[in-house]
Every structure is written in C-alpha cells, then in structure tokens.
Design a protein around this motif. Structure first.
Motif, PDB file in Angstrom:
ATOM      1  N   ASP A  65       0.831  -1.205   0.000  1.00 46.00           N
ATOM      2  CA  ASP A  65       0.000   0.000   0.000  1.00 46.00           C
ATOM      3  C   ASP A  65       0.863   1.252   0.000  1.00 46.00           C
ATOM      4  O   ASP A  65       2.105   1.176  -0.056  1.00 46.00           O
ATOM      5  N   GLY A  66       0.244   2.404   0.072  1.00 46.03           N
ATOM      6  CA  GLY A  66       0.965   3.671  -0.011  1.00 46.03           C
ATOM      7  C   GLY A  66       1.893   3.936   1.148  1.00 46.03           C
ATOM      8  O   GLY A  66       2.809   4.754   1.038  1.00 46.03           O
ATOM      9  N   GLN A  67       1.689   3.251   2.266  1.00 45.75           N
ATOM     10  CA  GLN A  67       2.576   3.422   3.428  1.00 45.75           C
ATOM     11  C   GLN A  67       3.666   2.363   3.493  1.00 45.75           C
ATOM     12  O   GLN A  67       4.430   2.294   4.462  1.00 45.75           O
ATOM     13  N   GLY A  68       3.751   1.552   2.448  1.00 44.54           N
ATOM     14  CA  GLY A  68       4.783   0.517   2.404  1.00 44.54           C
ATOM     15  C   GLY A  68       4.419  -0.761   3.126  1.00 44.54           C
ATOM     16  O   GLY A  68       5.286  -1.640   3.308  1.00 44.54           O
ATOM     17  N   ASN A  69       3.171  -0.899   3.544  1.00 43.37           N
ATOM     18  CA  ASN A  69       2.738  -2.119   4.228  1.00 43.37           C
ATOM     19  C   ASN A  69       2.461  -3.232   3.217  1.00 43.37           C
ATOM     20  O   ASN A  69       1.918  -2.988   2.137  1.00 43.37           O
ATOM     21  N   ARG A  70       2.817  -4.447   3.602  1.00 43.27           N
ATOM     22  CA  ARG A  70       2.522  -5.612   2.771  1.00 43.27           C
ATOM     23  C   ARG A  70       1.088  -6.046   3.061  1.00 43.27           C
ATOM     24  O   ARG A  70       0.760  -6.414   4.188  1.00 43.27           O
ATOM     25  N   CYS A  71       0.240  -5.987   2.048  1.00 46.50           N
ATOM     26  CA  CYS A  71      -1.186  -6.263   2.231  1.00 46.50           C
ATOM     27  C   CYS A  71      -1.554  -7.551   1.494  1.00 46.50           C
ATOM     28  O   CYS A  71      -1.450  -7.610   0.255  1.00 46.50           O
ATOM     29  N   PRO A  72      -1.987  -8.583   2.201  1.00 46.68           N
ATOM     30  CA  PRO A  72      -2.411  -9.815   1.542  1.00 46.68           C
ATOM     31  C   PRO A  72      -3.799  -9.653   0.908  1.00 46.68           C
ATOM     32  O   PRO A  72      -4.616  -8.855   1.356  1.00 46.68           O
ATOM     33  N   TYR A  94      -9.597  -6.926  -3.134  1.00 43.11           N
ATOM     34  CA  TYR A  94      -9.395  -6.179  -1.898  1.00 43.11           C
ATOM     35  C   TYR A  94      -8.214  -6.746  -1.129  1.00 43.11           C
ATOM     36  O   TYR A  94      -8.125  -7.951  -0.901  1.00 43.11           O
ATOM     37  N   TYR A  95      -7.275  -5.857  -0.750  1.00 47.71           N
ATOM     38  CA  TYR A  95      -6.078  -6.234   0.005  1.00 47.71           C
ATOM     39  C   TYR A  95      -6.077  -5.462   1.315  1.00 47.71           C
ATOM     40  O   TYR A  95      -6.412  -4.276   1.367  1.00 47.71           O
ATOM     41  N   GLN A  96      -5.661  -6.169   2.381  1.00 45.10           N
ATOM     42  CA  GLN A  96      -5.643  -5.504   3.687  1.00 45.10           C
ATOM     43  C   GLN A  96      -4.599  -6.121   4.593  1.00 45.10           C
ATOM     44  O   GLN A  96      -4.511  -7.345   4.733  1.00 45.10           O
ATOM     45  N   ALA A  97      -3.805  -5.214   5.191  1.00 43.20           N
ATOM     46  CA  ALA A  97      -2.877  -5.641   6.241  1.00 43.20           C
ATOM     47  C   ALA A  97      -3.535  -5.417   7.594  1.00 43.20           C
ATOM     48  O   ALA A  97      -4.416  -4.561   7.734  1.00 43.20           O
ATOM     49  N   THR A  98      -3.131  -6.178   8.591  1.00 51.21           N
ATOM     50  CA  THR A  98      -3.709  -6.053   9.930  1.00 51.21           C
ATOM     51  C   THR A  98      -3.538  -4.627  10.448  1.00 51.21           C
ATOM     52  O   THR A  98      -2.440  -4.074  10.436  1.00 51.21           O
ATOM     53  N   GLY A  99      -4.646  -4.027  10.866  1.00 42.20           N
ATOM     54  CA  GLY A  99      -4.603  -2.674  11.407  1.00 42.20           C
ATOM     55  C   GLY A  99      -4.650  -1.569  10.367  1.00 42.20           C
ATOM     56  O   GLY A  99      -4.603  -0.389  10.724  1.00 42.20           O
ATOM     57  N   SER A 100      -4.715  -1.913   9.083  1.00 41.68           N
ATOM     58  CA  SER A 100      -4.778  -0.897   8.020  1.00 41.68           C
ATOM     59  C   SER A 100      -6.174  -0.917   7.393  1.00 41.68           C
ATOM     60  O   SER A 100      -6.888  -1.911   7.467  1.00 41.68           O
ATOM     61  N   PRO A 101      -6.579   0.194   6.745  1.00 41.98           N
ATOM     62  CA  PRO A 101      -7.929   0.245   6.168  1.00 41.98           C
ATOM     63  C   PRO A 101      -8.097  -0.615   4.921  1.00 41.98           C
ATOM     64  O   PRO A 101      -9.220  -0.876   4.510  1.00 41.98           O
ATOM     65  N   GLY A 102      -6.999  -1.044   4.298  1.00 42.07           N
ATOM     66  CA  GLY A 102      -7.101  -1.857   3.100  1.00 42.07           C
ATOM     67  C   GLY A 102      -7.147  -1.024   1.831  1.00 42.07           C
ATOM     68  O   GLY A 102      -7.425   0.179   1.862  1.00 42.07           O
ATOM     69  N   ILE A 103      -6.869  -1.668   0.699  1.00 38.83           N
ATOM     70  CA  ILE A 103      -6.825  -0.951  -0.575  1.00 38.83           C
ATOM     71  C   ILE A 103      -7.486  -1.784  -1.666  1.00 38.83           C
ATOM     72  O   ILE A 103      -7.566  -3.011  -1.586  1.00 38.83           O
ATOM     73  N   PHE A 104      -7.940  -1.094  -2.700  1.00 38.79           N
ATOM     74  CA  PHE A 104      -8.453  -1.686  -3.925  1.00 38.79           C
ATOM     75  C   PHE A 104      -7.586  -1.165  -5.069  1.00 38.79           C
ATOM     76  O   PHE A 104      -7.793  -0.036  -5.527  1.00 38.79           O
TER      77      PHE A 104
END
Length: 483
Positions: A65-72, A94-104
């Motif tokens: 994501d935009g903050q550099g988090n790896r989102c499964p 839809y991808y989401q890392a724990t504690g993040s809002p997720g991205i499309f």
C-alpha cells in the motif's frame, strides 16, 4: 466477457432492426427519442465490456500500500458504478494488512470517484444544478438518462467542489488580451441571500459566532469583478443617449479577461484581498486602474485600503437613481418633466458641474414648499451627492475613455446570485449557498471544462496520490468509460 460482447452485438442489432422496421411508421422525433434509449443500452454494454476486460485489479497474493505495508489479498468486493448509461457493478480485488484500512488497486487504476456517481454524471448534473433548482435538475437528468439520483445526492456533489473551485482560481493564470486593453477595472458590490436554519446533518459543528445568521434573514455576500478594456472616448451626448432607451452602442468595447467571484463566508476584506490579487495579475505595465463603486461607505474604505492609487468613480446609474428620487419631490413619476429634471442634472454632472447640481438642489430644498417626506427624501439625495462629490469626476472619465457605470458588477450580482439563489421560494444554508455561488462563478466565467479537468486531477491526488491525470493511460481509461 463473451456475454458482454454478445450484449453489445444484440444492442446494436436491435438498433438496426428498429430503424429498418418499427421506426418506418413513426415520426422522426419519436425515432430520435427511442434511439437515445437504445444507444444508452449500447453504452452500458460497452462499459461492462471495458470493466470485464480490465479485470478485478488482482495483483497476486499480496501487494504494497501507499505506506509501504505488505497487504495480503482478502477477497473480491463489488461496487456500484452509476454511469451516464446506468448503474453497473465493478468487482475489485481487496487487500488488507492487519490494522490498516485496506486498498483496492483497481480503484486507483480506474481513478474511480469517491461517490458512486461517475465524474461525467457529476459534471452533467452539476451543470444543470447551477442554472435551475435541484428538483428540476434531477428531473431532467433522470428523464433523458438511465440515472437515478436523489436531490440530496446532487446537493452533496455541488458541495464537494467548493474548495476545489477556490484553489482553481488561486492557481489560474489570466488570459492574454489585446494590447489596446489599457484600462483595468475593479468593482465591488454586496448582495443578500436568504438563509434558512440548517438541518442537524447540515449544521456547522463549529461553535456559534457572536452574530449567528438568523434563519429566514439575509446574509450579505460580497461580489467582485475585474476586467480589462480599451479606452472608450465618449461625449456627454453619447452618455445621455446610452443611459436612455436607445441602448448600448455596438461600438462599446467588451470587457476582456473578466473574473467574477462572490462569497458569503470569506467576508468583505478577504474577498477584496482576492480582488487585489486578480487586479494585480491584470494590471499590465502602463495600464490605468479604475475602481467603480455604488457609494456604500464601508466598501469605499475597504477598496481605498487596497487600491489607494486607483481612479475612483461613483457609478453613474446609482447617481441617476438618486436624481430620479429628487425629481419625484417636484414632479409626477414617469412624467416628461421628471425625465427632463434628471437629464438636465445628468448633463451637468457629466460636464464636471457637480457643485452646481448640489447647490441647486439645496436652493430648491430651501425655497420650495415640500412635505416632510419629500424634504427628507431630498435631504437624502443631497447628502449622497455631497459625500461622493469627489468621485463624480465624470468629465475626466469621458476624456480618458474610462467606464463610469457598474453594469459588469450589477450583472455579476444578477448572474451569480439572483438568477439561481433567488428563484421563487429559495432559501439556503450558508454552506449550500457558498458552494452554489462558487460553481456558478465557474459557469459564468466560462471555465467549466477547464475546471472539471482540474477537479478530476484534484480528486485523483486526494484519493490515490495520482498527480498527473493527463497521462495516456488515464486519458484512455476516461475515454473508454465515457464511450
């Protein structure tokens, strides 16, 4: 995908069959109306095909994501996209890392708007809304296109643009004008807007001010305009003819590089400061600055503070209104004698004889027998002319080719406010009126297409961090979505 292609073919075949058979017994106007609905069906099928080819935006088992988090990857989610051709579903990974809002990822790739309505629907509906009531705008939109939009949704769409319009005009460079346009004009006026009590969801969460706006009362908007123009040398006879029923001569130059703006929330000082910036951008080297006002003392003081070196002019039409008021102290309304009274004194003012006009009215006040009401009215006129005597140097204006009337700012108030915000039964919240005024300014200044291009850029940057929506990929996507 094959189904979408088949739907396009079926829709096109339906059009061909219709025009060859059923349409042959119909009037051409009815054929045209039916074709519009059939073309909408083709557009919807084509848009669905575009979405099907584009896919879900699946980028593998995980993405960044935009903050550099790896989102499964989590799952696909569907979103309704309300296009000009009707509502279609768009499935997005839809991808989401724990504690993040997720991205499309697909949302960014397609530059999808935050609201469910496409940018084309938003632009089209907003263009209707700036010229008519929200109710009428929604009715027309839904009458011709397979779009369903509640009135409240259109109000929110108009409200979304408020800040973008502000930034658009702060960044917009003035247009080039002809070298003969050597006079820069600045005008300011005020106009009231009826304010109603806001509903709970519209109410401003900020603490109330010391002077809150009362529902059903008018709040004054400050309206500004600036433009450049060539000199227009005229005689006293020319002006008398121009302000009579003869109308405006064709030789009168039209304003160039005109800007109109108004605000309820910025207040007079901030709005005049905006006017100063716009004037400075138009005040080319060697240009002469003329400020035209109507006589309101608070505005004179404010404009003097920002344009101390300008040539100040009292609007001739407001002067004529006061002369007309004085005429009614002695003659019947609409009579030849009343018109002659005004014309004689107008000629004197244009010839630089303001002192004689004021002196003559004072003598009439002393020597003529008048009722208390007429004496009061005539005193008001004399006071107005005396307070503004130094701004009635019309003989200099005629010699230098300066404008002496505030027709541009009067037209601005009418176009910006009267023609929309004062429709029968209209009342507004302050935020609602401010948004409408700003979007109407875009419409009146003929910046509509340029603004909406900037609007999409601003939204792309805000939502997805996309700074260049002019890239070929994004332009192609926009064209395909509108096809």
């Amino acid at each position: 995908m094959e189904r979408a292609i088949s739907d396009i073919g079926s829709a096109v075949n339906e059009i061909v069959t219709f025009v060859r058979r059923e349409a042959q017994s119909m009037e051409i106007g009815e054929v045209e109306r039916r074709l519009l609905s059939l073309v909408m069906a083709v557009g919807r099928a084509a848009l669905e095909e575009f979405v099907a080819v584009k896919g879900t935006g699946y980028a593998g088992r995980e993405t960044i994501d935009g903050q550099g988090n790896r989102c499964p990857y989590v799952r696909d989610r569907s979103r309704a996209y309300r296009s000009i051709f009707g509502t279609i579903p768009i499935r997005r990974a839809y991808y989401q890392a724990t504690g993040s809002p997720g991205i499309f990822p697909l949302d960014k790739e397609l530059n999808l708007p935050e609201r469910g309505y496409s940018y084309l629907v938003q632009e089209f509906s907003s263009r209707l809304a700036v010229t008519m009531s929200y109710e009428d705008a929604v009715e027309i939109l839904c009458s011709y296109f397979p779009v369903r939009m509640p009135i409240r949704s259109l109000e929110r769409i108009v409200g979304d643009v408020c800040g973008v319009v502000d930034r658009f005009y702060q960044q917009k460079a003035p247009q080039e004008v002809c070298p003969e346009a050597v006079v820069t004009v600045a005008t300011v006026d005020k106009k009231g807007v009826v304010i109603r009590k806001a509903s709970p969801e519209e109410a401003n969460p900020k603490p109330p001010s010391a002077h809150p706006d009362k529902p059903g009362k008018k709040k004054m908007a400050t309206v500004i305009s600036t433009y450049v123009t060539p000199r227009h040398i005229r005689t006293v006879d020319d002006i008398v003819s121009e302000v009579s029923d003869h109308g405006t001569p064709d030789s009168k130059p039209k304003p160039q590089n005109k800007l109109i703006w108004g605000s309820l929330t910025d207040g007079p000082e901030r709005t005049v400061a905006r006017l100063k910036k716009a004037v400075d951008e138009r005040l080319s080297q060697g240009n002469e600055l003329v400020c035209i006002l109507d006589g309101e003392r608070s505005l004179w003081a404010l404009v003097y503070a920002y344009f101390g070196s300008a040539f100040f002019v009292l609007d001739i039409f407001h002067v004529m209104e006061h002369l007309g008021k004085a005429a009614l102290c002695f003659h019947d309304e609409g009579s030849p004698h009343a018109r002659q009274f005004v014309t004689q004194r107008l000629r004197m003012l244009l010839a630089g004889k303001a002192g004689r006009v004021i002196g003559g009215l004072k003598q009439m006040l002393t020597k003529q027998e008048l009722t208390d009401t007429k004496r009061y009215d005539l005193n008001q006129v004399i006071g107005y002319l005396e307070r503004n005597r130094k701004h009635m140097r019309y003989e200099i204006c005629l010699a230098r080719g300066y404008p002496i009337g505030s027709g541009v700012i009067e037209g601005a108030c009418r176009n910006l406010i009267n023609d929309r915000l004062e429709l029968t039964g209209m009342s507004w919240t302050v935020p609602g009126a401010e948004s409408m005024m700003r979007l109407r300014a875009v419409h009146i200044n003929k910046d509509w297409d340029t603004f909406w291009k900037q609007m999409r850029k601003a939204e792309s940057q805000r939502l997805y961090g996309i700074s260049d929506t002019d890239s070929p990929d994004i332009r192609d996507q926009e064209l395909q979505r509108a096809a």
